[in-house]
Design an enzyme around this catalytic site. Structure first.
Site, PDB file in Angstrom:
ATOM      1  CE1 TYR A  41      -3.295  -2.421   0.506  1.00 11.62           C
ATOM      2  CE2 TYR A  41      -2.245  -2.963   2.552  1.00 11.62           C
ATOM      3  CZ  TYR A  41      -3.051  -3.390   1.842  1.00 11.62           C
ATOM      4  OH  TYR A  41      -3.830  -4.522   2.105  1.00 11.62           O
ATOM      5  CD1 TRP A  45      -6.959   2.629   1.795  1.00 13.37           C
ATOM      6  CD2 TRP A  45      -4.556   3.066   0.725  1.00 13.37           C
ATOM      7  NE1 TRP A  45      -6.517   2.065   0.444  1.00 13.37           N
ATOM      8  CE2 TRP A  45      -5.393   1.557   0.041  1.00 13.37           C
ATOM      9  CE3 TRP A  45      -3.512   3.092   0.550  1.00 13.37           C
ATOM     10  CZ2 TRP A  45      -4.518   1.095  -0.840  1.00 13.37           C
ATOM     11  CZ3 TRP A  45      -2.946   2.181  -0.122  1.00 13.37           C
ATOM     12  CH2 TRP A  45      -3.720   1.095  -1.199  1.00 13.37           C
ATOM     13  CD1 TRP A  47      -9.819   3.182   6.737  1.00 16.63           C
ATOM     14  CD2 TRP A  47     -10.714   1.783   8.104  1.00 16.63           C
ATOM     15  NE1 TRP A  47      -9.599   1.468   6.675  1.00 16.63           N
ATOM     16  CE2 TRP A  47     -10.323   1.325   7.631  1.00 16.63           C
ATOM     17  CE3 TRP A  47     -12.081   2.278   9.619  1.00 16.63           C
ATOM     18  CZ2 TRP A  47     -11.578   0.121   7.897  1.00 16.63           C
ATOM     19  CZ3 TRP A  47     -12.137   1.195  10.300  1.00 16.63           C
ATOM     20  CH2 TRP A  47     -11.849  -0.369   9.573  1.00 16.63           C
ATOM     21  CE1 TYR A  95      -3.788  -1.583  -2.987  1.00 12.73           C
ATOM     22  CE2 TYR A  95      -5.033  -0.554  -4.723  1.00 12.73           C
ATOM     23  CZ  TYR A  95      -4.995  -0.539  -3.659  1.00 12.73           C
ATOM     24  OH  TYR A  95      -5.877  -0.598  -3.154  1.00 12.73           O
ATOM     25  CD  GLN A 123     -10.642   3.371   3.487  1.00 14.37           C
ATOM     26  OE1 GLN A 123      -9.431   4.256   3.630  1.00 14.37           O
ATOM     27  NE2 GLN A 123     -10.111   2.481   3.249  1.00 14.37           N
ATOM     28  N   GLY A 188     -14.180  -0.535   4.428  1.00 12.29           N
ATOM     29  CA  GLY A 188     -12.612  -0.403   4.687  1.00 12.29           C
ATOM     30  C   GLY A 188     -12.399  -3.014   5.242  1.00 12.29           C
ATOM     31  CG  ASP A 190     -11.018  -3.874   0.866  1.00 15.60           C
ATOM     32  OD1 ASP A 190     -11.835  -3.336   1.864  1.00 15.60           O
ATOM     33  OD2 ASP A 190      -9.962  -4.243   1.358  1.00 15.60           O
ATOM     34  NE  ARG A 224      -4.641  -7.875  -1.913  1.00 23.28           N
ATOM     35  CZ  ARG A 224      -4.972  -7.144  -1.117  1.00 23.28           C
ATOM     36  NH1 ARG A 224      -4.838  -6.674   0.213  1.00 23.28           N
ATOM     37  NH2 ARG A 224      -5.578  -6.473  -1.842  1.00 23.28           N
ATOM     38  CE1 TYR A 383      -6.722  -7.695   3.030  1.00 26.25           C
ATOM     39  CE2 TYR A 383      -9.273  -7.476   1.771  1.00 26.25           C
ATOM     40  CZ  TYR A 383      -7.809  -7.339   1.820  1.00 26.25           C
ATOM     41  OH  TYR A 383      -7.383  -5.394   1.555  1.00 26.25           O
ATOM     42  CD  GLU A 427      -3.137  -5.335   5.313  1.00 28.00           C
ATOM     43  OE1 GLU A 427      -2.327  -6.509   4.620  1.00 28.00           O
ATOM     44  OE2 GLU A 427      -4.292  -5.350   4.204  1.00 28.00           O
TER      45      GLU A 427
HETATM   46  C1  9WN Z   1      -8.623  -1.058  -0.792  1.00 33.97           C
HETATM   47  C2  9WN Z   1      -5.078   0.230   3.332  1.00 33.97           C
HETATM   48  C3  9WN Z   1      -6.369  -0.503   3.041  1.00 33.97           C
HETATM   49  C4  9WN Z   1      -7.050  -0.696   3.988  1.00 33.97           C
HETATM   50  C5  9WN Z   1      -8.587  -1.076   3.724  1.00 33.97           C
HETATM   51  C6  9WN Z   1      -8.360  -2.775   3.897  1.00 33.97           C
HETATM   52  C7  9WN Z   1      -7.113  -2.540   2.373  1.00 33.97           C
HETATM   53  C8  9WN Z   1      -7.752  -1.701   0.379  1.00 33.97           C
HETATM   54  C9  9WN Z   1      -6.950  -3.334  -0.671  1.00 33.97           C
HETATM   55  O1  9WN Z   1      -6.035  -1.814   3.091  1.00 33.97           O
HETATM   56  O2  9WN Z   1      -8.296  -2.174   1.363  1.00 33.97           O
HETATM   57  O3  9WN Z   1      -8.795   0.388  -0.135  1.00 33.97           O
HETATM   58  O4  9WN Z   1      -6.392  -2.602  -1.664  1.00 33.97           O
HETATM   59  O5  9WN Z   1      -7.132  -3.939  -0.514  1.00 33.97           O
HETATM   60  O6  9WN Z   1      -9.705  -3.560   3.351  1.00 33.97           O
HETATM   61  O7  9WN Z   1      -9.275  -1.035   4.999  1.00 33.97           O
HETATM   62  O8  9WN Z   1      -7.948   0.779   4.968  1.00 33.97           O
HETATM   63  O9  9WN Z   1      -3.939  -0.531   4.473  1.00 33.97           O
END
Ligand code: 9WN
Length: 465
Positions: A41, A45, A47, A95, A123, A188, A190, A224, A383, A427
């Site tokens: 990531y 993001w 939240w 990403y 979010q 959040g 997913d 995932r 997840y 995570e």
């Molecule tokens: C899509 C960043 C984010 C969190 C989410 C979590 C995951 C993203 C993904 O990662 O989501 O937004 O690509 O899987 O589910 O809660 O904010 O950590």
């Protein structure tokens, strides 16, 4: 010396763990915002940033304030705070869907100036809770930082008010007190089984081939969402883009329109924080009355979603008009919203303590799995379908304290710190083995660890190096 220990081993001292957490946040620090995680990531993001700000407050309240202000500078004219602000320096192919996929959102008349591009989703609104926390930590530390934190609240308040107004209007045209989400990413959580039946009814049309960059960053693809999940995620994005991110058209035609109880409960708690911020910045009486009204409406809306048989709050599918009867941590929403009667809190505690959650005999740590092991669709390493998530545990811990359940809260805090000290800043974690899953060095995990370390029953007075 005080230590964080499991029944079998000494894991770390609070100082050691705080130092490790600080290192993770510094490593992911991009100047005035923080990557959610280094590889999986590489963007900001929404939240995540709020939780990160809560942790950063214990290192540097001014830097914590910047984290939120950087995010707010990409607020849409509607008041929406976007779910991702894309990092222009992120390595290519890191990403998906990235900035190029969302670039068209910037043509919406409501979008902020770009680049950087933002997604047009949002979010859960943890931000006001984080803003108030920054002020409280600064106040605790005394000195110059308190004045800076006061100035920060003055600056942040209008953005926060616009954000909450957006959620209470565009996302709740019915005035139900509950927020409508357009995509599982907005929750959040997913791939939670919360969304299974709604997603199953989404007919996916033509999609060009797309990459799954996320899979290169995890040890096993089962951690995932599946390809079938992703097809649906991308199809929903395509529909939202086709509607030019226009809220009213989305509301009319979109196949995924769900009243999300966790999102709505976080909004209630955030509105309580906003009300306090309004008081601190001397906001107008009408604004304070409006926020009070949002709080009451939110609690009423959530109460209507309580299912006494399941012992949890249930999301509501606007398309089918049916509740989504799924046992997940989102069901504890009434606890997060606060202001419940002792009987209601006891009913929630009974569910929390039952074999569906903390009472399950196979748990490595006494921490709630994101989905109950007794729920169809539970998967211990996939997840949001079973693993435990530190940020969710933080929300529950914080809510238990507010609900007057300090012993319960302390149990969660201790177990959470043990989990992180033993398995690292993952995570999410396998609830049975405690194995670290998903991204490593996840920023928000480090952040909540710092907040837990600073908020024990007897606060350990220390400076984080
Ligand atoms: C899509 C960043 C984010 C969190 C989410 C979590 C995951 C993203 C993904 O990662 O989501 O937004 O690509 O899987 O589910 O809660 O904010 O950590």
């Amino acid at each position: 010396m005080q230590t964080i220990a499991s029944p079998r081993e000494t894991l770390a001292t609070p100082e050691q763990l705080a130092r490790r957490a600080g290192r993770v946040l510094r490593y992911n620090d991009m100047g005035d915002w923080t990557r959610a995680a280094p590889n999986l990531y590489p963007h900001q993001w929404s939240w995540d940033s709020a939780f990160i700000a809560i942790g950063l407050a214990h290192l540097d309240t001014r830097r914590a304030a910047k984290e939120l202000l950087a995010l707010f500078s990409h607020q849409w004219t509607t008041g929406k705070i976007p779910h991702i602000v894309f990092n222009q320096e992120a390595p290519p192919e890191s990403y998906f869907p990235g900035a190029e996929h969302w670039a068209c959102a910037s043509t919406s008349p409501d979008a902020p100036p770009a680049p950087p591009y933002t997604s047009c989703l949002c979010q859960p609104p943890v931000h006001a809770i984080a803003a108030l926390r920054i002020f409280e930590v600064a106040q605790r530390n005394r000195g110059e930082d308190t004045r800076a934190a006061q100035a920060f609240l003055q600056e942040a308040y209008p953005s926060l008010l616009r954000w909450h107004r957006y959620l209470s209007t565009y996302r709740d045209p019915e005035g139900s007190g509950l927020v409508t989400i357009y995509h599982p990413w907005e929750s959040g959580t997913d791939n939670s089984p919360r969304w299974d039946t709604v997603l199953a009814a989404v007919e996916v049309g033509d999609l060009p081939p797309y990459p799954r960059y996320d899979l290169q960053h995890v040890a096993n693809r089962s951690q995932r969402p599946t390809d079938a999940d992703y097809d649906r995620y991308l199809w929903l994005v395509k529909l939202i883009k086709k509607a030019s991110c226009d809220e009213r058209s989305i509301y009319r035609y979109h196949p995924f329109l769900v009243k999300d109880v966790l999102f709505s409960a976080i909004l209630v708690a955030a509105n309580e924080a906003l009300l306090e911020i309004a008081r601190l910045v001397g906001a107008q009486e009408e604004e304070r009355a409006l926020i009070t009204d949002w709080i009451e409406r939110g609690r009423r809306g959530l109460a209507a979603r309580w299912d006494p048989e399941v012992g949890l709050c249930l999301d509501h599918d606007l398309r089918s008009g049916r509740p989504l009867r799924v046992r997940t941590v989102a069901g504890f929403s009434l606890l997060i919203a606060g202001g419940q009667s002792p009987e209601q809190v006891d009913a929630l505690m009974a569910t929390l303590d039952s074999p569906a959650f903390l009472g399950h005999p196979w748990l490595r740590w006494s921490l709630p799995p994101s989905t109950s092991p007794l729920q169809e669709g539970f998967h211990r390493s996939s997840y949001w379908r079973g693993p435990t998530w530190p940020v969710v545990n933080w929300l529950l811990w914080w809510s238990l304290l507010r609900a007057g359940k300090p012993m319960w809260a302390e149990r969660l805090r201790q177990a959470s710190l043990q989990q992180i000290a033993s398995s690292g800043f993952g995570e999410y974690f396998d609830p049975y083995t405690g194995e670290r899953l998903g991204a490593t060095d996840q920023s928000w995990t480090a952040a909540v660890a710092l907040d837990w370390l600073a908020n024990g029953p007897r606060r350990v007075e220390r400076k984080v190096a």
